[in-house]
Scaffold this active site. Structure first.
Site, PDB file in Angstrom:
ATOM      1  N   HIS A 175       5.186 -18.999 -19.929  1.00  0.00           N
ATOM      2  CA  HIS A 175       4.366 -20.025 -19.275  1.00  0.00           C
ATOM      3  C   HIS A 175       3.233 -19.345 -18.515  1.00  0.00           C
ATOM      4  CE1 HIS A 175       3.845 -24.167 -17.602  1.00  0.00           C
ATOM      5  NE2 HIS A 175       3.116 -23.455 -16.749  1.00  0.00           N
ATOM      6  N   CYS A 176       2.045 -19.405 -19.084  1.00  0.00           N
ATOM      7  CA  CYS A 176       0.850 -18.890 -18.420  1.00  0.00           C
ATOM      8  C   CYS A 176      -0.343 -19.647 -18.997  1.00  0.00           C
ATOM      9  CB  CYS A 176       0.706 -17.382 -18.617  1.00  0.00           C
ATOM     10  SG  CYS A 176       0.658 -16.880 -20.351  1.00  0.00           S
ATOM     11  N   TYR A 193      -9.292 -30.443 -10.810  1.00  0.00           N
ATOM     12  CA  TYR A 193      -9.550 -29.173 -10.128  1.00  0.00           C
ATOM     13  C   TYR A 193     -10.429 -28.310 -11.035  1.00  0.00           C
ATOM     14  CZ  TYR A 193      -5.964 -27.068 -13.162  1.00  0.00           C
ATOM     15  OH  TYR A 193      -5.227 -26.639 -14.242  1.00  0.00           O
ATOM     16  N   ASP A 229       3.340 -18.178 -14.836  1.00  0.00           N
ATOM     17  CA  ASP A 229       2.438 -19.270 -14.447  1.00  0.00           C
ATOM     18  C   ASP A 229       1.067 -18.746 -14.023  1.00  0.00           C
ATOM     19  OD1 ASP A 229       1.717 -21.942 -14.187  1.00  0.00           O
ATOM     20  OD2 ASP A 229       2.342 -22.068 -12.091  1.00  0.00           O
ATOM     21  N   ASN A 289      -3.859 -24.372  -8.619  1.00  0.00           N
ATOM     22  CA  ASN A 289      -3.555 -25.305  -7.531  1.00  0.00           C
ATOM     23  C   ASN A 289      -2.634 -24.734  -6.455  1.00  0.00           C
ATOM     24  OD1 ASN A 289      -5.030 -27.797  -8.311  1.00  0.00           O
ATOM     25  ND2 ASN A 289      -3.720 -27.650 -10.119  1.00  0.00           N
TER      26      ASN A 289
END
Length: 291
Positions: free
Chosen positions: A27-28, A45, A244, A249
């Site tokens: 997950h990235c 964003y 991640d 955010n």
């Protein structure tokens, strides 16, 4: 547009643990560069650019040789930046796309050829409107012939409503960031119990990452990592982990990615669990041809 996020840690430390051969960051993200891959006008964003060369360098630094790049809402359903990174990854990178409900078979087949293996849906307030359930159903029916799965990102209060809906889709489903539970609320909190109940269905997987998002005590985020360990122990064959990066955010306590890798000493403390989490399980979902 929300307040600007923090940039990722510019000098992540070298992890104190050695990762197994073939370890995967499941997950990235890649963002931009914006002058090549513009950001969506509907995004809530606007991140700093985090292009593929920086992601590849981070993976080399951390000892990760494979990865799954997840399309983020700042690029909307324009998957070009993600696909560009997959094509540069020489087969070691896979992708999770975001698509519109009117996506065509030809478009899906092109994404599949590039290395995409699933579609992501958001039910998270800070990312805008929740995914339309009718659209989700339509997209799921379109991707089933490809053998893809779905990735679902939701605020924890959504799970009671989402669980029966997700079960009815009848497709392998990966839950992001431990269902965004509250790490301070204990293992008996309703959101965590609902997550455990859902995972009793073997079609469901969970990512035991996002400790920096779930923690209520701050660095080194051990309070959230403890939940990851419980999930790894209970569902060792259906857990995934990722950095991640570049942590979109995050507005407080931007993590050191090397220290996030070190959390694996808590999340997957045995060699067997670490091998399944970082190598065997990602292979089953994303590189089944090498098994």
């Amino acid at each position: 547009m929300s307040a600007p996020s923090l940039p990722p840690c510019p000098t992540p430390s070298k992890p104190a643990i050695a990762l197994p051969e073939g370890a995967c960051d499941a997950h990235c993200h890649v963002f931009g560069p914006g002058d090549v891959f513009p950001y969506s006008s509907a995004a809530t964003y606007r991140p700093d650019d985090a292009p593929k060369d920086k992601l590849f360098a981070l993976h080399r630094h951390l000892g990760l040789s494979r990865s799954v790049i997840v399309q983020a809402s700042c690029h909307g359903t324009d998957n070009a930046a993600m696909v560009d990174a997959l094509e540069a990854g020489n087969g070691n990178y896979r992708g999770i796309a975001m698509v519109d409900r009117d996506v065509t078979s030809a478009e899906l087949e092109a994404l599949d050829a590039a290395g995409v293996r699933g579609v992501r849906f958001n039910f998270v307030a800070h990312l805008g409107d929740a995914a339309d359930k009718d659209a989700v159903r339509e997209i799921v029916e379109k991707i089933k012939p490809l053998g893809w799965h779905i990735v679902v990102h939701f605020d924890s209060h959504w799970l009671e409503d989402l669980a029966p809906f997700l079960k009815a889709l009848d497709i392998v489903t990966v839950i992001d960031h431990m269902g965004r539970i509250d790490a301070s609320a204990g293992v008996e909190q309703r959101a965590f119990r609902l997550l455990l109940d859902l995972l009793e269905d073997e079609r469901f997987w969970v990512k035991v990452c996002g400790s920096e998002r779930l923690s209520r005590t701050g660095p080194p985020f051990h309070d959230a990592a403890d939940y990851g360990r419980l999930l790894v122990e209970r569902f060792p064959d259906r857990v995934l982990w990722g950095t991640d990066w570049p942590h979109p955010n995050i507005k407080k306590h931007m993590p050191d990615d090397g220290e996030l890798v070190n959390l694996l000493k808590i999340i997957a403390p045995t060699a067997e669990h670490l091998q399944k989490l970082l190598v065997d399980n990602p292979s089953k979902l994303y590189w089944p041809e090498v098994l």
